[in-house]
Structures are given as C-alpha cells and as structure tokens.
Design an enzyme around this catalytic site. Sequence first.
Site: not given
Ligand code: PLP
Length: 395
Positions: A73-74, A158, A210, A248, A339
């Site tokens: 997701g990041t 989240n 993600s 890759t 995070c």
């Molecule tokens: N966006 C949201 C709303 C999230 O809750 C998270 C992870 O906690 C992310 C992005 C980031 O995803 P990833 O852990 O796959 O990088």
Amino acid sequence: MSARRVYLDHNATTPLRPQVRAALLETLERLGGNPSSVHAAGRAARHLLDQARERTAAALAVHEDELVFTSGGTESNHLALLGALAAATARAGAAGAGLVTTAVEHASVLGPARHLAATGHPLEIAGVDGQARIDPAEVVARALRCRARLVSVMAANNEVGTLGPLSGLGAALAELAPDLRPLLHTDAVQALGRVSIDLRGWGVDLASFSGHKLGGPVGVGLLYHRRGVPLDPLWWGGEQEDGLRPGTENVAGAVATSLAVELAVAERGTFAARLRELEGWMWSSLADALPGTQLIGPPLGSPERLPGTLNVLLPDADGKVLVTRLDLEGLEASAGSACASGSLEPSHVLRAMGRDERQARAGLRLSLGRSTTWEDARQAVDILVRTCGGARARR
Ligand code: PLP
C-alpha cells in the site's frame, strides 16, 4: 494472566489465509524463470503473472492493463501521488500542480504529500468533523484554490473506520470543467473486502490496495490506474509492469494476492455481517461494564463506518500504556496506527477530529478479522474490563 492470546490488530496486518499460503508456496516451488525471459521457464512465469493480473482485474471489475503490482500500500500511494503529479507537470506543463488530501490519511499518503509540498506543489489539507467525516464540497473548494491536478481521499480510515465520501466526491469533481478537474486517488487499503468498492461508479482514477490486509502476503500491493490516466514511474530502467514499476516481478506474491483479492471480494457480504455482529456485542458489553467509555467515529452499524474497527476511549486511559498492559494480559490491540505506534505522538486522526492531546493518546483500536471468534470477543472484553475496571478501582 491468561495463556490463550487474542489478536485484535487486523488493521495492522491479518494472518495469511491457508489457501493463499498454499498458492504462494506452490508457486514458489514451481517457478523457475523470470517473466521477462523468452524461454519456456520464463514464459511459464509470465503466464502465471498474466493470470494473476486477469483474476485480480475481474474481482475488482477493471481491465488488466489498469493494474500495477507493487510492494504494498505504501508504494502504491507513492506511485499514485508522485507519479500523477510528475506526469501532470511533464505533460500538461502544469508546473507546481497542486494536490489536495485530508488530515486523516495514512502516513504513506501524508508523507509523499508533504514531500511534494516541499518541492513546489501547492498542498491543501481538508479537515474532518468530529466523526472523521470528510466534506466533498470542502475538498472541491480546496482543489480549485490550489489548481489541483490530484485529490487523494481515503476510502476507509485505518484508525477509526470512518468511510470516505468517494461517490459524492467523484460526482462533484466530474461537474468541474475538464481543465479544472483533478484526478481522484483513493487509498482503499482498509476498505477492500469489508465494504463494496465501485471504482468506476465512484469516478476514481487511481486506487491503492495492499495484500497483507486481506490475508495475502506482506510485500505485495496494487495500484489501479484508469486507462488513459497519465502516470510516471518512480524508478526507471526496466519495462516491467508497463514501465510503471521496473524490477523483476514478484510472481508468487502476485498469484497469492490475486487469490486473496478474489476471496475477499466474494466473501465480503458475509464477512462484514459477522464483523458487525461481533463488534456490536463487544461495544455494548464494554459500554455496560465500563461507563464513560466513548466510541470514536460514526455510530456502529452506520453506513459511514467500516465493519470491524472499534476505536474506543476508555476513561482516564493512556493508549500506549494500556496497549502494553493489555498485551501482558494476552490481548493484542493498538493505539493509533501501527506505523506510528513506536512513537509517543498522539494520533493525528483523533487530533483532526477535534480531540485534545490527552484523548488523542488514549484511543484504543480493536480491529477484528477473519480469524476472530466469539470466544476471542468474550475474552477481549473480559481482559479490558479487568484491566480498566481494576485500574479505576485502584484510583
Ligand atoms: N494505507 C492504509 C490506510 C493503511 O492502513 C496502511 C497500512 O497500515 C497502508 C496504507 C500501508 O500499506 P502497506 O503496509 O502495504 O505498505
């Protein structure tokens, strides 16, 4: 202390599903080639990757060529924000193209947004109300003010579970004249599999997902980019993923994630209903046993709320101290977002919702998932009542 542990941190990550694990291991064992190689082993890997993309696209009701596999997701959020604004700057000559986002986004959106602001892109940050709701009219007004080329609004928060106003926002943006209309990106990492996602109906141009939030492996994500949306890569030097993500490809990760997405979409209705039942019971039990406990965000069962995310303010609690005490008792939950949980910062989401610093440190997130049972729910409430009721009795 009880020996059986209860995991209620599924918004941080949720266990790999057994079928997905089997698909991942089988692909790793079977796979011998690089999808870019022309020999048979390479072609076999390419075939698996193509199939994974087709299956994911079908589950999300989009075209295969609209999906990029990323590392999570990041990265998807970074590719959407940095890639769309770089493309707007390069192609439309829109130097200093603006960006609008909201105060309650995940750090992986707010981080690149602030980076873009530091490199000359006007940034507007829309606020939220006391339930973390975003007003589409405010977003549109800010977009016009900074001549935005991109608007990024999350589909589901989240930390507190409030849903973003995607369909209303998409409709409001569509009414703008084409030269004033920014692209719409949504971080749908928490929404997929728990609420219905209608990328085309919402008018979304870019969307991030993600794998590990769905029972897929960590380290695999997706970015949906509508056909025709200009997007530049973050890195150069390879033609993989249509030149948008050189390197890759993680074929086994893509195969496993495609299965996780298919299952999440197919099971969404029953899964969401079960989450609502479990969290409804947990909330009413907690509210009865610990008077003064507050539920953060829209009321339970509201269509504006993500199923399975309970954020509660327990009277006189400090979230991070409480998380540690609950952990000792066998309950795994979190304060704020995973995070940020290493730091002592108050939750930026609760602050944006108008909570004071003390309250913004005290919010406890209990996030439920596929493996959550009634026994887990009962045990979690027992632990919370014992821990918090005990603390109050001692005071
Ligand atoms: N966006 C949201 C709303 C999230 O809750 C998270 C992870 O906690 C992310 C992005 C980031 O995803 P990833 O852990 O796959 O990088």
